[in-house]
Design an enzyme around this catalytic site. Structure first.
Site, mmCIF file in Angstrom:
data_model
loop_
_atom_site.group_PDB
_atom_site.id
_atom_site.type_symbol
_atom_site.label_atom_id
_atom_site.label_comp_id
_atom_site.label_asym_id
_atom_site.label_seq_id
_atom_site.Cartn_x
_atom_site.Cartn_y
_atom_site.Cartn_z
ATOM 1 N N ARG A 45 0.801 -1.182 0.000
ATOM 2 C CA ARG A 45 0.000 0.000 0.000
ATOM 3 C C ARG A 45 0.858 1.267 0.000
ATOM 4 O O ARG A 45 0.383 2.342 -0.296
ATOM 5 C CB ARG A 45 -0.905 -0.005 1.243
ATOM 6 C CG ARG A 45 -2.045 -1.021 1.082
ATOM 7 C CD ARG A 45 -2.707 -1.259 2.377
ATOM 8 N NE ARG A 45 -1.737 -1.886 3.274
ATOM 9 C CZ ARG A 45 -2.031 -2.731 4.221
ATOM 10 N NH1 ARG A 45 -3.255 -3.028 4.456
ATOM 11 N NH2 ARG A 45 -1.112 -3.284 4.967
ATOM 12 N N GLY A 46 2.121 1.086 0.391
ATOM 13 C CA GLY A 46 2.992 2.236 0.621
ATOM 14 C C GLY A 46 3.157 3.193 -0.544
ATOM 15 O O GLY A 46 3.259 4.404 -0.359
ATOM 16 N N GLU A 100 7.225 2.227 -6.897
ATOM 17 C CA GLU A 100 7.389 1.661 -5.554
ATOM 18 C C GLU A 100 7.887 2.734 -4.593
ATOM 19 O O GLU A 100 8.558 3.686 -4.989
ATOM 20 C CB GLU A 100 8.349 0.464 -5.651
ATOM 21 C CG GLU A 100 8.690 -0.249 -4.373
ATOM 22 C CD GLU A 100 7.514 -0.831 -3.589
ATOM 23 O OE1 GLU A 100 6.507 -0.120 -3.410
ATOM 24 O OE2 GLU A 100 7.632 -1.961 -3.102
ATOM 25 N N ASP A 101 7.550 2.572 -3.327
ATOM 26 C CA ASP A 101 7.930 3.577 -2.328
ATOM 27 C C ASP A 101 9.416 3.537 -1.982
ATOM 28 O O ASP A 101 10.076 4.565 -1.949
ATOM 29 C CB ASP A 101 7.067 3.445 -1.060
ATOM 30 C CG ASP A 101 7.009 2.015 -0.515
ATOM 31 O OD1 ASP A 101 7.693 1.133 -1.058
ATOM 32 O OD2 ASP A 101 6.254 1.796 0.451
ATOM 33 N N ASP A 104 14.840 -1.611 -0.677
ATOM 34 C CA ASP A 104 15.763 -1.926 0.404
ATOM 35 C C ASP A 104 16.651 -3.088 -0.049
ATOM 36 O O ASP A 104 17.677 -2.875 -0.684
ATOM 37 C CB ASP A 104 14.933 -2.268 1.648
ATOM 38 C CG ASP A 104 15.795 -2.519 2.861
ATOM 39 O OD1 ASP A 104 16.895 -1.969 2.925
ATOM 40 O OD2 ASP A 104 15.353 -3.264 3.764
ATOM 41 N N THR A 105 16.262 -4.326 0.228
ATOM 42 C CA THR A 105 17.040 -5.466 -0.254
ATOM 43 C C THR A 105 16.870 -5.632 -1.761
ATOM 44 O O THR A 105 17.739 -6.200 -2.427
ATOM 45 C CB THR A 105 16.576 -6.769 0.420
ATOM 46 O OG1 THR A 105 15.210 -6.999 0.065
ATOM 47 C CG2 THR A 105 16.718 -6.685 1.929
ATOM 48 N N GLY A 106 15.737 -5.193 -2.273
ATOM 49 C CA GLY A 106 15.454 -5.361 -3.696
ATOM 50 C C GLY A 106 14.649 -6.628 -3.980
ATOM 51 O O GLY A 106 14.251 -6.874 -5.113
ATOM 52 N N THR A 108 11.597 -7.575 -3.111
ATOM 53 C CA THR A 108 10.208 -7.345 -3.511
ATOM 54 C C THR A 108 10.126 -6.951 -4.986
ATOM 55 O O THR A 108 9.385 -7.547 -5.768
ATOM 56 C CB THR A 108 9.574 -6.229 -2.652
ATOM 57 O OG1 THR A 108 9.735 -6.561 -1.274
ATOM 58 C CG2 THR A 108 8.106 -6.056 -2.967
ATOM 59 N N LEU A 109 10.922 -5.956 -5.358
ATOM 60 C CA LEU A 109 10.870 -5.488 -6.753
ATOM 61 C C LEU A 109 11.387 -6.547 -7.711
ATOM 62 O O LEU A 109 10.886 -6.682 -8.825
ATOM 63 C CB LEU A 109 11.675 -4.200 -6.910
ATOM 64 C CG LEU A 109 10.902 -2.904 -6.712
ATOM 65 C CD1 LEU A 109 11.751 -1.711 -7.109
ATOM 66 C CD2 LEU A 109 9.614 -2.908 -7.526
ATOM 67 N N PHE A 153 15.559 3.564 9.149
ATOM 68 C CA PHE A 153 14.168 3.206 8.877
ATOM 69 C C PHE A 153 13.347 4.489 8.803
ATOM 70 O O PHE A 153 13.435 5.340 9.686
ATOM 71 C CB PHE A 153 13.613 2.293 9.968
ATOM 72 C CG PHE A 153 12.284 1.690 9.607
ATOM 73 C CD1 PHE A 153 12.211 0.504 8.887
ATOM 74 C CD2 PHE A 153 11.103 2.322 9.969
ATOM 75 C CE1 PHE A 153 10.987 -0.044 8.528
ATOM 76 C CE2 PHE A 153 9.861 1.777 9.609
ATOM 77 C CZ PHE A 153 9.815 0.594 8.898
ATOM 78 N N ASP A 160 5.056 3.206 6.280
ATOM 79 C CA ASP A 160 4.499 2.996 7.617
ATOM 80 C C ASP A 160 5.445 2.230 8.531
ATOM 81 O O ASP A 160 6.411 1.603 8.085
ATOM 82 C CB ASP A 160 3.201 2.194 7.520
ATOM 83 C CG ASP A 160 3.478 0.727 7.199
ATOM 84 O OD1 ASP A 160 4.143 0.461 6.183
ATOM 85 O OD2 ASP A 160 3.066 -0.150 7.980
ATOM 86 N N ARG A 166 1.745 6.757 7.896
ATOM 87 C CA ARG A 166 1.652 6.898 6.437
ATOM 88 C C ARG A 166 1.233 8.317 6.058
ATOM 89 O O ARG A 166 1.562 8.821 4.993
ATOM 90 C CB ARG A 166 0.599 5.942 5.870
ATOM 91 C CG ARG A 166 0.971 4.481 5.902
ATOM 92 C CD ARG A 166 -0.043 3.699 5.066
ATOM 93 N NE ARG A 166 -0.022 2.267 5.362
ATOM 94 C CZ ARG A 166 0.806 1.391 4.799
ATOM 95 N NH1 ARG A 166 1.692 1.795 3.916
ATOM 96 N NH2 ARG A 166 0.758 0.116 5.103
HETATM 97 P P1 IMP Z 1 12.774 -4.871 -0.147
HETATM 98 O O1 IMP Z 1 12.081 -6.060 -0.711
HETATM 99 O O2 IMP Z 1 13.768 -5.248 0.932
HETATM 100 O O3 IMP Z 1 13.422 -3.982 -1.175
HETATM 101 O O4 IMP Z 1 11.709 -4.094 0.673
HETATM 102 C C1 IMP Z 1 10.920 -3.149 0.176
HETATM 103 C C2 IMP Z 1 9.638 -3.029 0.980
HETATM 104 O O5 IMP Z 1 9.857 -3.074 2.398
HETATM 105 C C3 IMP Z 1 9.078 -1.674 0.692
HETATM 106 O O6 IMP Z 1 8.168 -1.768 -0.368
HETATM 107 C C4 IMP Z 1 8.432 -1.288 1.995
HETATM 108 O O7 IMP Z 1 7.104 -1.740 1.997
HETATM 109 C C5 IMP Z 1 9.197 -2.019 3.066
HETATM 110 N N1 IMP Z 1 10.210 -1.135 3.694
HETATM 111 C C6 IMP Z 1 11.545 -1.215 3.535
HETATM 112 N N2 IMP Z 1 12.183 -0.254 4.219
HETATM 113 C C7 IMP Z 1 11.228 0.474 4.832
HETATM 114 C C8 IMP Z 1 11.279 1.666 5.686
HETATM 115 O O8 IMP Z 1 12.324 2.238 6.016
HETATM 116 N N3 IMP Z 1 10.070 2.117 6.108
HETATM 117 C C9 IMP Z 1 8.885 1.533 5.771
HETATM 118 N N4 IMP Z 1 8.805 0.459 4.979
HETATM 119 C C10 IMP Z 1 9.967 -0.080 4.501
HETATM 120 MG MG MG Z 2 6.144 -1.614 -0.318
#
Ligand code: IMP
Ligand code: MG
Length: 178
Positions: A45-46, A100-101, A104-106, A108-109, A153, A160, A166
């Site tokens: 939702r972010g 995407e908002d 971080d690790t990448g 999800t994308l 963070f 959120d 949010r």
């Molecule tokens: P990734 O798969 O590690 O790149 O994570 C990305 C997802 O984790 C983002 O779409 C956010 O929903 C959540 N996320 C990662 N870092 C933060 C943060 O600092 N604040 C809030 N949500 C976060």
């Molecule tokens: Mg997200």
């Protein structure tokens, strides 16, 4: 929902955000000018807040759609994500911009990009509001980026912490996250 309040510190102001989103909107409009069938995909939702603001700055036709995923941060350390709400539009032969908002690790994308690629879009680009490269596990090809942030963070502008914050108009560091 927890009741405790956190110590928040502004990292990116509302003015900086609005300026950046406007300039990203101009960039995207320029890049896609003349091309047809742009589909903006916001990840629930972010990224909805960012995607909607961005779309207001587009001067080209587009369709806005949403995809929902369960986040690895829900406790899955292997980065396994799952689609909880699929797209309503068929993206085959469309120009797709995934919004995407934060990356971080990448993981999800990476999952989403692999999934969307199998649907044969004409093109597939990535627009992220925040980039936190410090913890990257998978390399993500980012076409449009708002801000790069340090390894902290953050909350606000759609991001959120346990569904809180949010609504904040600036990006804040959650200083005392447990
Ligand atoms: P990734 O798969 O590690 O790149 O994570 C990305 C997802 O984790 C983002 O779409 C956010 O929903 C959540 N996320 C990662 N870092 C933060 C943060 O600092 N604040 C809030 N949500 C976060
Ligand atoms: Mg997200």
């Amino acid at each position: 929902m927890e009741k405790e309040e956190h110590f928040l510190e502004v990292l990116i102001t509302e003015e900086e955000i609005q300026k950046k989103v406007a300039s990203l909107g101009e960039q995207v409009s320029r890049d896609y000018a003349g091309s047809e069938h742009l589909v903006l995909i916001a990840v629930l939702r972010g990224s909805v807040y960012f995607a909607v603001d961005l779309s207001r700055h587009l001067t080209i036709p587009y369709v806005l759609d949403f995809i929902g995923i369960s986040s690895y941060s829900g406790g899955d350390p292997l980065g396994i994500v799952r689609i909880t709400k699929d797209l309503d539009v068929n993206i085959a032969r469309k120009n797709v911009l995934l919004v995407e908002d934060i990356v971080d690790t990448g993981l999800t994308l990476n999952y989403l990009l692999n999934n969307l690629r199998t649907r044969n879009p004409l093109s597939l680009r990535v627009c992220i509001f925040l980039d936190r490269p410090a913890r990257r596990i998978v390399d993500i090809p980012v076409d449009y980026r708002g801000f790069e942030i340090p390894d902290v963070f953050v909350v606000g502008y759609g991001l959120d912490y346990n569904e809180k914050y949010r609504n904040l108009k600036s990006i804040h560091v959650l200083k005392d996250k447990k």
